[in-house]
Design an enzyme around this catalytic site. Sequence first.
Site, mmCIF file in Angstrom:
data_model
loop_
_atom_site.group_PDB
_atom_site.id
_atom_site.type_symbol
_atom_site.label_atom_id
_atom_site.label_comp_id
_atom_site.label_asym_id
_atom_site.label_seq_id
_atom_site.Cartn_x
_atom_site.Cartn_y
_atom_site.Cartn_z
ATOM 1 N N CYS A 116 0.768 -1.152 0.097
ATOM 2 C CA CYS A 116 -0.013 -0.025 -0.076
ATOM 3 C C CYS A 116 0.761 1.254 -0.106
ATOM 4 O O CYS A 116 0.389 2.414 -0.409
ATOM 5 C CB CYS A 116 -0.963 0.125 1.145
ATOM 6 S SG CYS A 116 -2.115 -1.331 1.246
ATOM 7 N N HIS A 257 -3.277 7.413 2.737
ATOM 8 C CA HIS A 257 -3.878 6.023 2.167
ATOM 9 C C HIS A 257 -5.063 5.754 2.810
ATOM 10 O O HIS A 257 -5.421 5.800 4.056
ATOM 11 C CB HIS A 257 -2.834 4.984 2.584
ATOM 12 C CG HIS A 257 -2.964 3.513 2.375
ATOM 13 N ND1 HIS A 257 -3.694 3.250 1.231
ATOM 14 C CD2 HIS A 257 -3.106 2.549 3.056
ATOM 15 C CE1 HIS A 257 -4.091 1.794 1.139
ATOM 16 N NE2 HIS A 257 -3.819 1.598 2.344
ATOM 17 N N ASN A 287 -9.910 0.260 -0.007
ATOM 18 C CA ASN A 287 -8.510 0.368 0.123
ATOM 19 C C ASN A 287 -8.257 -0.270 -1.246
ATOM 20 O O ASN A 287 -8.314 -1.410 -1.441
ATOM 21 C CB ASN A 287 -8.247 -0.586 1.283
ATOM 22 C CG ASN A 287 -6.646 -0.612 1.381
ATOM 23 O OD1 ASN A 287 -5.910 0.006 0.525
ATOM 24 N ND2 ASN A 287 -5.991 -1.067 2.576
HETATM 25 C C1 LIG Z 1 -10.098 -5.660 9.346
HETATM 26 C C2 LIG Z 1 -10.662 -4.725 10.501
HETATM 27 C C3 LIG Z 1 -11.833 -4.047 9.840
HETATM 28 C C4 LIG Z 1 -11.257 -5.767 11.464
HETATM 29 O O1 LIG Z 1 -11.958 -4.873 12.425
HETATM 30 P P1 LIG Z 1 -11.744 -5.520 14.068
HETATM 31 O O2 LIG Z 1 -12.349 -4.440 14.737
HETATM 32 O O3 LIG Z 1 -10.181 -5.399 14.234
HETATM 33 O O4 LIG Z 1 -12.425 -6.944 14.149
HETATM 34 P P2 LIG Z 1 -11.653 -8.301 14.389
HETATM 35 O O5 LIG Z 1 -10.881 -8.857 13.466
HETATM 36 O O6 LIG Z 1 -11.036 -8.073 15.733
HETATM 37 O O7 LIG Z 1 -13.151 -9.076 14.389
HETATM 38 C C5 LIG Z 1 -14.064 -8.669 15.605
HETATM 39 C C6 LIG Z 1 -15.172 -9.654 15.541
HETATM 40 O O8 LIG Z 1 -15.964 -9.186 14.201
HETATM 41 C C7 LIG Z 1 -16.227 -10.379 13.371
HETATM 42 N N1 LIG Z 1 -16.026 -9.962 11.988
HETATM 43 C C8 LIG Z 1 -14.844 -9.954 11.343
HETATM 44 N N2 LIG Z 1 -15.228 -9.395 10.147
HETATM 45 C C9 LIG Z 1 -16.336 -9.121 10.066
HETATM 46 C C10 LIG Z 1 -17.491 -8.809 9.152
HETATM 47 N N3 LIG Z 1 -16.953 -8.682 7.861
HETATM 48 N N4 LIG Z 1 -18.771 -8.801 9.289
HETATM 49 C C11 LIG Z 1 -19.334 -9.099 10.593
HETATM 50 N N5 LIG Z 1 -18.327 -9.599 11.635
HETATM 51 C C12 LIG Z 1 -17.007 -9.525 11.381
HETATM 52 C C13 LIG Z 1 -15.052 -11.206 13.746
HETATM 53 O O9 LIG Z 1 -15.229 -12.504 13.523
HETATM 54 C C14 LIG Z 1 -14.955 -10.972 15.307
HETATM 55 O O10 LIG Z 1 -16.135 -11.770 16.136
HETATM 56 P P3 LIG Z 1 -15.656 -12.464 17.494
HETATM 57 O O11 LIG Z 1 -15.456 -11.309 18.334
HETATM 58 O O12 LIG Z 1 -16.861 -13.214 17.733
HETATM 59 O O13 LIG Z 1 -14.744 -13.193 17.161
HETATM 60 C C15 LIG Z 1 -9.485 -3.834 11.266
HETATM 61 O O14 LIG Z 1 -8.988 -4.622 12.073
HETATM 62 C C16 LIG Z 1 -8.873 -3.214 10.377
HETATM 63 O O15 LIG Z 1 -9.450 -2.395 9.510
HETATM 64 N N6 LIG Z 1 -7.474 -3.334 10.310
HETATM 65 C C17 LIG Z 1 -6.511 -2.713 9.578
HETATM 66 C C18 LIG Z 1 -6.406 -3.458 8.232
HETATM 67 C C19 LIG Z 1 -5.790 -2.809 7.172
HETATM 68 O O16 LIG Z 1 -5.596 -1.503 7.115
HETATM 69 N N7 LIG Z 1 -4.972 -3.197 6.441
HETATM 70 C C20 LIG Z 1 -4.499 -2.687 4.997
HETATM 71 C C21 LIG Z 1 -3.161 -2.216 5.546
HETATM 72 S S1 LIG Z 1 -2.670 -1.201 4.141
#
Ligand SMILES: CC(C)(COP(=O)(O)OP(=O)(O)OC[C@H]1O[C@@H](n2cnc3c(N)ncnc32)[C@H](O)[C@@H]1OP(=O)(O)O)[C@@H](O)C(=O)NCCC(=O)NCCS
Length: 330
Positions: A116, A257, A287
Amino acid sequence: MNQPLSMGIRGTGRYVPAGLLTNRDLESYFETSDEWITTRTGVKERRMVSAAENTLTMAIRAARDALEDAGLSASELDLIICSTVTPAYPLPSTANMLADALGAPQVPGFDVAAACAGFVYAVCLAATQVHAGAQSNVLVVGAETMTRLADREDRASYILFGDGAGAAVLSTATRPDQQMLYFNMGADGSQAKLIWVPAGGSAEPASTKTVNERLHVMKMKGREVYKFAVTRMQEEIRTALQATGLTIDDVTLVVPHQSNLRIIESARDRLGIPAEKVFVNIERLGNTSSASVAIALDEAREAKRIGPGNVVLITAIGAGLVWSTAMIRL
Ligand SMILES: CC(C)(COP(=O)(O)OP(=O)(O)OC[C@H]1O[C@@H](n2cnc3c(N)ncnc32)[C@H](O)[C@@H]1OP(=O)(O)O)[C@@H](O)C(=O)NCCC(=O)NCCS
């Protein structure tokens, strides 16, 4: 602190595919909801390539758009740097195939793989070349087909990503104050496996086994990446301001970004940056990895939110982990 680099952005361009992939569409892929995706990421919809499109076809469209904006023909380019982690073909580089498609196969070029942060990395590289007088016109492209690299079965990562391409032509400055005032390229390779693709490379060539086990698609530890990015983005902006002795009042627009709206807003809140000074299009495009800053820069110029004499700060963080920031007086 690096010395300012004499260079200008002569033109920008972009291409996003027509295909829409909304949060509602994703509800039929896996168990999720528009509400969950919107509140956790800020993404409402993203663009997705058609069967006939790929990173190269999008790069061609964005590059043509940027060349037209710059008033240059492809044969006037001295170098093409293409940032992508989703090339149309593993070999040769997208930059060479792009040069050919633009009608100038003789223009040298290579690809940058800094995920990215790749477009910002490439802009920093191109600026040093232009400043040194080694090249007069460098085309920098960020193009990605993330919907084909992200795991369609992983609801925690697939929801974030979209496809697109952006481009900029960096050229010899036409005014003394046209400069890259600051740039930084950073990395922490010890965190390489926070976002990675285990198979399809020479360590684990593609096989029926790797495909069946879904090892050829992206794996992401979202929570850990989030924690890292939220702090890093603030630090990148703060350091750029400190290094140049500028305040946020001197910066016309921050173009970050588009990884997650919460990451962008957290940096904005912590640094006290007014909302109108931060460019956001994540709700429409998601993204798009290294295309993200490139597309946003072109949209910001088109909307006249930045123009000649203004200072723009671009910053990105990605798999590697890598990050890169540049402050440019246009
Ligand atoms: C990916 C992202 C949105 C996930 O959000 P989060 O709050 O961290 O969520 P988690 O992965 O900890 O999951 C929390 C819960 O939501 C659930 N969940 C994950 N994706 C889901 C979705 N699309 N819909 C519904 N529930 C979802 C998980 O299963 C988890 O459930 P549990 O608590 O029962 O186990 C977030 O971590 C993020 O944006 N990270 C940065 C990623 C990024 O920028 N990557 C590119 C870098 S350039």
